[in-house]
Design a protein around this motif. Structure first.
Motif, PDB file in Angstrom:
ATOM      1  N   UNK A 167      83.776  45.928   1.690  1.00 28.09           N
ATOM      2  CA  UNK A 167      83.641  47.020   2.649  1.00 28.09           C
ATOM      3  C   UNK A 167      82.345  47.799   2.468  1.00 28.09           C
ATOM      4  N   UNK A 168      81.966  48.059   1.213  1.00 31.67           N
ATOM      5  CA  UNK A 168      80.844  48.968   0.970  1.00 31.67           C
ATOM      6  C   UNK A 168      79.532  48.288   0.577  1.00 31.67           C
ATOM      7  N   UNK A 169      79.595  47.016   0.146  1.00 32.81           N
ATOM      8  CA  UNK A 169      78.377  46.362  -0.329  1.00 32.81           C
ATOM      9  C   UNK A 169      77.868  45.280   0.621  1.00 32.81           C
ATOM     10  N   UNK A 170      78.687  44.903   1.603  1.00 35.90           N
ATOM     11  CA  UNK A 170      78.290  43.938   2.630  1.00 35.90           C
ATOM     12  C   UNK A 170      77.658  42.685   2.022  1.00 35.90           C
ATOM     13  N   UNK A 171      78.373  41.974   1.138  1.00 41.89           N
ATOM     14  CA  UNK A 171      77.792  40.765   0.528  1.00 41.89           C
ATOM     15  C   UNK A 171      77.597  39.662   1.570  1.00 41.89           C
ATOM     16  N   UNK A 172      76.585  38.854   1.364  1.00 43.40           N
ATOM     17  CA  UNK A 172      76.317  37.766   2.310  1.00 43.40           C
ATOM     18  C   UNK A 172      77.130  36.515   1.987  1.00 43.40           C
ATOM     19  N   UNK A 173      77.605  36.412   0.742  1.00 42.04           N
ATOM     20  CA  UNK A 173      78.350  35.217   0.321  1.00 42.04           C
ATOM     21  C   UNK A 173      79.827  35.532   0.129  1.00 42.04           C
ATOM     22  N   UNK A 174      80.452  36.144   1.133  1.00 40.13           N
ATOM     23  CA  UNK A 174      81.849  36.580   1.003  1.00 40.13           C
ATOM     24  C   UNK A 174      82.788  35.405   0.726  1.00 40.13           C
ATOM     25  N   UNK A 175      82.615  34.326   1.478  1.00 37.89           N
ATOM     26  CA  UNK A 175      83.519  33.187   1.303  1.00 37.89           C
ATOM     27  C   UNK A 175      83.378  32.579  -0.084  1.00 37.89           C
ATOM     28  N   UNK A 176      82.151  32.529  -0.595  1.00 39.84           N
ATOM     29  CA  UNK A 176      81.935  31.981  -1.936  1.00 39.84           C
ATOM     30  C   UNK A 176      82.582  32.866  -3.002  1.00 39.84           C
ATOM     31  N   UNK A 177      82.471  34.186  -2.812  1.00 38.47           N
ATOM     32  CA  UNK A 177      83.110  35.103  -3.758  1.00 38.47           C
ATOM     33  C   UNK A 177      84.620  34.921  -3.733  1.00 38.47           C
TER      34      UNK A 177
END
Length: 405
Positions: A167-177
């Motif tokens: 929500x707050x960091x907007x990661x680009x690799x969400x699916x990988x995480x």
């Protein structure tokens, strides 16, 4: 058990904890030299005088030095296998989080401000310095954060951290995480569910519930290739079930019989607890909120008004609460028979107006606060008066204290 793992202090400048006895003189404590020291400040100090120390990262210090708690200093030792782990910081903590990232990658800083220097250029903030070091570009810092937390955090806490990052960091690799840490976030459900698919469903439900409590939708983060769907009726009722499960103390139930002759020192909180206990004891939903995070935990099941009602951060009259009619929070507010808002005089008029509009909207009602019973409480003496500048002196318009509600 092996190798030994030790936690290293992490704090912003002049914000380290100081231990003292209850009867100690605080002025003397503040003036003591040892009160100004911590593992981190003495890491900087040793870097100023020890060339070997300057070659090490903060987390590598425990391999060559031992921390003397009594003297508050680092003492050289023979190299040994010890793992130093800087105390974890949540991305939502801002400066402290980016300070931790820099300490994990920058060798030999002499001061806090040295961590902001990148190729001779002084960055304005720790975050900017981390960006200039290219430590944030590949989301490796977020992955490191989850990796370290997975070693000791309970799965429920790890899921909350994962949601905070989404929500707050907007990661680009969400699916990988998600793929990497799914198993770590699933451990508590593995003992209660009979299949891998059910475990995944429960984990995603938990994550979705937390995301929705922040006014977001899990499908906007694309953790899976397809949209994530649940039994809507079961999912929507969870917030209501959580509220109905709030513990009701016998003393609070008894308080409703003593409102006219309560013991000395009782006041608003005594009344709030009596009202909440009375409504909850007959299996109805009562919500407890307060304007500040200090007052909210005093009430059973209490939350801040900003968190509970998704109040806008800006106070423009056009802004509204971020509550859709379709989300679980809207169901909870529709089910509520009583809403208590402590310290209401300390909030802005626009917040209460936005709250009113939101309740009218989700309840399809033109009645004030959507026809809900809302108890506002607080002390008007805590409200700062509006000061208007005159030609010769500042004059206080006392009526303004009461006009904004």
């Amino acid at each position: 058990m092996y190798p030994a793992v030790y936690s290293l202090h992490l704090h912003l400048e002049d914000q380290h904890p100081v231990t003292f006895r209850a009867n100690d003189d605080l002025i003397n404590i503040v003036n003591l030299d040892r009160s100004r020291k911590s593992m981190l400040t003495e890491f900087f100090a040793l870097n100023r005088v020890d060339e070997n120390a300057k070659r090490l990262l903060y987390k590598e210090f425990l391999e060559y030095y031992v921390w003397n708690q009594q003297n508050k200093d680092w003492t050289p030792q023979k190299k040994k296998t010890v793992i130093g782990r800087i105390v974890t910081a949540n991305p939502f903590e801002g400066k402290r989080y980016y300070l931790r990232i820099l300490l994990n990658h920058v060798r030999g800083p002499l001061l806090f401000d040295d961590l902001k220097i990148v190729d001779g250029v002084v960055a304005p903030t720790f975050r900017k310095a981390a960006t200039m070091h290219e430590l944030l570009q590949r989301d490796s810092s977020l992955e490191d954060c989850l990796q370290e937390s997975s070693l000791y955090q309970m799965p429920s806490s790890l899921r909350r951290l994962f949601v905070t990052i989404l929500v707050y960091c907007n990661p680009t690799n969400r699916m990988e995480l998600w793929k990497r840490f799914e198993q770590d976030m699933s451990d508590d459900f593995k003992s209660t569910e009979d299949s891998i698919s059910n475990v995944r469903t429960q984990v995603l439900k938990s994550i979705s519930f937390t995301i929705e409590s922040m006014g977001k939708d899990i499908n906007s983060y694309h953790l899976l290739d397809d949209d994530i769907c649940f039994d809507e009726e079961e999912f929507q009722s969870r917030e209501i079930d959580d509220e109905l499960a709030v513990e009701i103390l016998e003393e609070d139930i008894a308080a409703s019989q003593s409102l006219n002759n309560g013991p000395g020192g009782t006041g608003k909180t005594f009344l709030y607890r009596a009202l909440l206990a009375t409504v909850r004891s007959i299996k109805l939903v009562a919500l407890a909120t307060a304007s500040s995070g200090v007052a909210a935990p005093i009430l059973p099941g209490g939350q801040t008004a900003h968190s509970r009602f998704k109040l806008p951060l800006d106070t423009d009259e056009r802004n509204t609460c971020c509550v859709s009619k379709q989300i679980a929070l809207a169901n909870l507010l529709r089910a509520a028979k009583l809403i208590i808002w402590d310290e209401a005089p300390m909030t802005r008029k626009q917040h209460i107006e936005a709250f009113d509009k939101m309740l009218r909207d989700i309840n399809d009602s033109d009645v004030t606060f959507g026809a809900k019973v809302v108890v506002f409480g607080g002390d008007f003496r805590q409200v700062l008066p509006v000061v208007r500048k005159g030609t010769r002196q500042q004059q206080v318009n006392s009526s303004s204290v009461y006009s904004y509600l």
